[in-house]
Design a protein around this motif. Structure first.
Motif, mmCIF file in Angstrom:
data_model
loop_
_atom_site.group_PDB
_atom_site.id
_atom_site.type_symbol
_atom_site.label_atom_id
_atom_site.label_comp_id
_atom_site.label_asym_id
_atom_site.label_seq_id
_atom_site.Cartn_x
_atom_site.Cartn_y
_atom_site.Cartn_z
ATOM 1 N N UNK A 70 -4.686 6.551 -1.590
ATOM 2 C CA UNK A 70 -4.186 5.236 -1.170
ATOM 3 C C UNK A 70 -4.164 4.346 -2.412
ATOM 4 N N UNK A 71 -3.021 3.811 -2.724
ATOM 5 C CA UNK A 71 -2.913 2.910 -3.876
ATOM 6 C C UNK A 71 -2.240 1.619 -3.443
ATOM 7 N N UNK A 72 -2.503 0.568 -4.206
ATOM 8 C CA UNK A 72 -1.908 -0.729 -3.893
ATOM 9 C C UNK A 72 -1.514 -1.401 -5.199
ATOM 10 N N UNK A 73 -0.523 -2.269 -5.114
ATOM 11 C CA UNK A 73 -0.099 -3.045 -6.279
ATOM 12 C C UNK A 73 -0.660 -4.455 -6.167
ATOM 13 N N UNK A 74 -0.861 -5.087 -7.295
ATOM 14 C CA UNK A 74 -1.458 -6.424 -7.302
ATOM 15 C C UNK A 74 -1.036 -7.127 -8.584
ATOM 16 N N UNK A 75 -1.321 -8.401 -8.647
ATOM 17 C CA UNK A 75 -1.001 -9.168 -9.840
ATOM 18 C C UNK A 75 -2.206 -9.201 -10.769
ATOM 19 N N UNK A 76 -1.984 -8.816 -12.003
ATOM 20 C CA UNK A 76 -3.083 -8.739 -12.966
ATOM 21 C C UNK A 76 -3.744 -10.090 -13.144
ATOM 22 N N UNK A 113 0.857 -1.187 0.000
ATOM 23 C CA UNK A 113 0.000 0.000 0.000
ATOM 24 C C UNK A 113 0.893 1.237 0.000
ATOM 25 N N UNK A 114 0.529 2.220 -0.802
ATOM 26 C CA UNK A 114 1.275 3.469 -0.880
ATOM 27 C C UNK A 114 0.348 4.626 -0.533
ATOM 28 N N UNK A 115 0.772 5.463 0.425
ATOM 29 C CA UNK A 115 -0.004 6.637 0.848
ATOM 30 C C UNK A 115 0.924 7.851 0.859
ATOM 31 N N UNK A 167 -6.244 5.279 8.477
ATOM 32 C CA UNK A 167 -5.538 4.078 8.046
ATOM 33 C C UNK A 167 -6.265 3.441 6.871
ATOM 34 N N UNK A 168 -5.545 3.250 5.793
ATOM 35 C CA UNK A 168 -6.068 2.547 4.611
ATOM 36 C C UNK A 168 -5.520 1.124 4.642
ATOM 37 N N UNK A 169 -6.414 0.127 4.747
ATOM 38 C CA UNK A 169 -6.001 -1.277 4.790
ATOM 39 C C UNK A 169 -6.592 -2.014 3.588
ATOM 40 N N UNK A 170 -5.741 -2.739 2.881
ATOM 41 C CA UNK A 170 -6.162 -3.540 1.730
ATOM 42 C C UNK A 170 -5.834 -4.996 2.046
ATOM 43 N N UNK A 171 -6.849 -5.868 1.954
ATOM 44 C CA UNK A 171 -6.724 -7.243 2.437
ATOM 45 C C UNK A 171 -7.312 -8.213 1.423
ATOM 46 N N UNK A 172 -6.694 -9.404 1.336
ATOM 47 C CA UNK A 172 -7.354 -10.538 0.691
ATOM 48 C C UNK A 172 -7.251 -11.719 1.635
ATOM 49 N N UNK A 173 -7.493 -12.913 1.156
ATOM 50 C CA UNK A 173 -7.497 -14.071 2.044
ATOM 51 C C UNK A 173 -6.100 -14.520 2.428
#
Length: 260
Positions: free
Chosen positions: A30-36, A11-13, A105-111
């Protein structure tokens, strides 16, 4: 065998605080990186306000889930779901209030994993150009210096000083009000008796926005008014109305003398 591809990597803030005036809308980035190619339906985005960790906004199962949202933020928050696919988890906070100031707080979550970052919001606004009104004095008369400032937040420090630099603010009278957006409107008046040349200084200090205004006003019963400007911002006082009134009084007196 279950295999989960991580959606969020980091996460980038913003490193610097975000500043917004009351009554406006602000976006907390708030930005996040992920796999396409991964399933964003598993993605959870949560904005909270520490230290109590009030829920500001939640998004999961592909939609907003606001049942746990703190009442303070009801109908004032918005994510951009169509931009989650490009890693944008920014929050729009509408109609900013003074009490909104603080950390988010910006939180980005997966399983598989969860990452987060903190954004600081400062609620502040610069004050408008001060307006000065002066009653032209005669020897032994009370003269009133009135200064008005508006459109700023939070409340600044106001001082009146005499020629020796001593604080005479306790001899002034200050009124303030707040408009519909939460911005301050302030009027400060100082009364003094002028028998000879006297110098008074008005100072406004608004450290949050690094705004400092200082004016030295010299009053003389016979020669009028002189203003010295000392300011970090280009602020000027308009004496046109005062001078026009003085000219009108002079012409009226001259006309009366001719008539008599």
């Amino acid at each position: 065998l279950l295999f989960f591809v991580p959606v969020c990597v980091a996460v980038t803030v913003p490193r610097s605080p975000v500043t917004s005036p009351p009554g406006s809308d602000v976006i907390l980035d708030c930005s996040f990186s992920y796999k396409a190619g991964t399933d964003l339906g598993r993605l959870v985005v949560t904005w909270q306000c520490p230290p109590a960790n009030h829920v500001v906004h939640s998004f999961y199962y592909g939609q907003d889930e606001l049942s746990l949202q703190n009442e303070t933020y009801r109908n004032r928050t918005q994510l951009f779901p169509e931009q989650l696919s490009v890693g944008n988890a920014s929050l729009r906070l509408k109609q900013v209030r003074g009490e909104d100031e603080g950390w988010y707080t910006c939180a980005v979550t997966n399983q598989v994993e969860s990452t987060q970052g903190d954004v600081r919001l400062i609620v502040a606004a610069t004050y408008s150009e001060p307006q000065l009104a002066i009653g032209l004095p005669r020897p032994g008369d009370h003269v009133t210096l009135t200064v008005k400032v508006a459109g700023g937040y939070p409340r600044p420090t106001l001082l009146w000083l005499n020629a020796a630099g001593s604080d005479i603010t306790n001899q002034s009278h200050t009124q303030q009000s707040v408009d519909s957006r939460g911005l301050y409107q302030i009027q400060s008046e100082l009364e003094a008796v002028v028998n000879e040349a006297e110098t008074f200084t008005f100072e406004l200090d608004h450290p949050v926005m690094e705004q400092r205004v200082s004016r030295a006003v010299t009053l003389h019963p016979s020669t009028g008014v002189r203003i010295e400007q000392r300011s970090r911002l280009p602020v000027t006082f308009s004496l046109l109305l005062v001078l026009l009134l003085a000219l009108g009084m002079f012409l009226y007196g001259a006309g009366a003398a001719v008539t008599g």
